[in-house]
Design an enzyme around this catalytic site. Structure first.
Site, short mmCIF file in Angstrom:
data_model
loop_
_atom_site.label_atom_id
_atom_site.label_comp_id
_atom_site.label_asym_id
_atom_site.label_seq_id
_atom_site.Cartn_x
_atom_site.Cartn_y
_atom_site.Cartn_z
N ASP A 12 -7.12 -2.54 14.28
CA ASP A 12 -8.51 -2.78 13.86
C ASP A 12 -8.65 -4.03 12.98
O ASP A 12 -9.71 -4.26 12.42
CB ASP A 12 -9.08 -1.54 13.14
N HIS A 17 -6.88 -4.66 10.23
CA HIS A 17 -6.59 -4.50 8.79
C HIS A 17 -5.32 -5.23 8.39
O HIS A 17 -4.40 -5.41 9.20
CB HIS A 17 -6.56 -3.02 8.37
N ASP A 68 0.81 -1.22 0.00
CA ASP A 68 0.00 0.00 0.00
C ASP A 68 0.84 1.27 0.00
O ASP A 68 2.06 1.23 0.17
CB ASP A 68 -0.96 0.00 1.20
N GLU A 125 -9.36 -1.94 5.57
CA GLU A 125 -9.99 -1.64 6.85
C GLU A 125 -11.23 -2.51 7.04
O GLU A 125 -11.72 -3.13 6.08
CB GLU A 125 -10.38 -0.16 6.87
P1 PGA Z 1 2.57 -1.35 12.67
O1 PGA Z 1 1.36 -1.29 11.66
O2 PGA Z 1 3.49 -2.39 12.15
O3 PGA Z 1 3.21 0.01 12.63
O4 PGA Z 1 2.01 -1.70 14.00
C1 PGA Z 1 0.80 -2.49 11.22
C2 PGA Z 1 -0.35 -2.20 10.30
O5 PGA Z 1 -1.00 -1.16 10.43
O6 PGA Z 1 -0.61 -3.04 9.42
#
Ligand code: PGA
Length: 255
Positions: free
Chosen positions: A135, A137, A66, A142
């Site tokens: 959450d 994702h 992404d 999302e």
């Molecule tokens: P993070 O993010 O590795 O910074 O915890 C993970 C994500 O949002 O997929």
């Protein structure tokens, strides 16, 4: 799902790093799906260490999950810059072999279709690295993302915006949109490595592994994937009901 609960994120990243480095040894033009965020940083150190010790990454191809929409590649918080700084510039990988969605694409729909076509033309993703959002994702899929979704523009949740505000001057500066591979795109990878560290992921991890398959927790779609390996630290595993079984199964894997 093949679940490994590790004493630390370092150990989990070492194991996941071995999977990737061994795969590069076996297939020098491996196609890797990559992720940004804090989670994969230790894993990337394992890849960098292997490359410094002679493992050839020059023919490896990569596709990132992404990118923030509206953010140019040279923006300090772009995911393209994150990948260049934290991984690509430390490997002998050919820059043209690395792909990150273009946050400034004029025709987003055409760009997303072209990104999917490039993955396909490369032969598909061999190993997809994934973190999980608090959450649930994966990528920027999302809650309420279709489990059949493809690469597209998405709206970030308030939760994600607040989780990512630490990288920006304020939450107001976090982009509201991103371009993300879809859940359906991710499920086509031959192997998925899901890394989850820290107490703030424990609830999402439980939903992903032990909850029903639901767009409410997009990571739960990995239950349908034939080769997903989950690497957890103790904190991220804390809310799992079957923790003791996963440990037992990991110690007694069929050879
Ligand atoms: P993070 O993010 O590795 O910074 O915890 C993970 C994500 O949002 O997929």
């Amino acid at each position: 799902m093949d679940i490994t609960i590790c004493p630390s994120a370092e150990e989990a990243s070492r194991l996941a790093g071995e999977v990737i480095n061994n795969a590069v040894r076996q297939k020098p033009d491996l196609v890797l799906g990559l992720a940004t965020g804090s989670t994969p940083l230790l894993l990337y150190k394992e890849m960098i260490a292997a490359c410094s010790n002679g493992l050839d990454y020059s023919r490896v191809r990569t596709f990132n999950l992404d990118e923030y929409y509206g953010v140019p590649p040279d923006h300090p918080q772009s995911y393209r810059k994150f990948m260049n700084d934290n991984l690509f510039s430390h490997l002998n990988i050919a820059p043209e072999n690395t792909h990150v969605p273009d946050g400034k694409a004029r025709d987003v729909t055409a760009h997303c279709a072209a990104y999917e076509a490039e993955i396909k033309a490369a032969g598909g993703v061999d190993i997809q690295v994934l973190g999980i959002g608090s959450d649930g994702h994966i990528g920027f899929n999302e809650p309420a993302s279709s489990l059949a979704s493809r690469t597209r523009r998405v709206t970030l949740t308030r939760q994600t915006i607040s989780d990512n505000a630490r990288f920006f001057a304020s939450a107001d500066e976090v982009p509201r949109y991103a371009i993300s591979m879809g859940v359906g795109t991710i499920l086509e990878a031959r192997t998925c490595l899901l890394l989850c560290f820290g107490a703030n992921k424990a609830r999402a991890v439980r939903g992903a592994i032990e909850g029903g398959i639901s767009q409410f927790n997009p990571a739960s779609a990995l239950q349908l994937h034939p080769d997903t390996r989950v690497y957890l630290d103790e904190e991220a595993a804390a809310e799992l009901d079957l923790k003791e079984y996963y440990r037992w199964a990991a110690e007694n894997r069929p050879q």
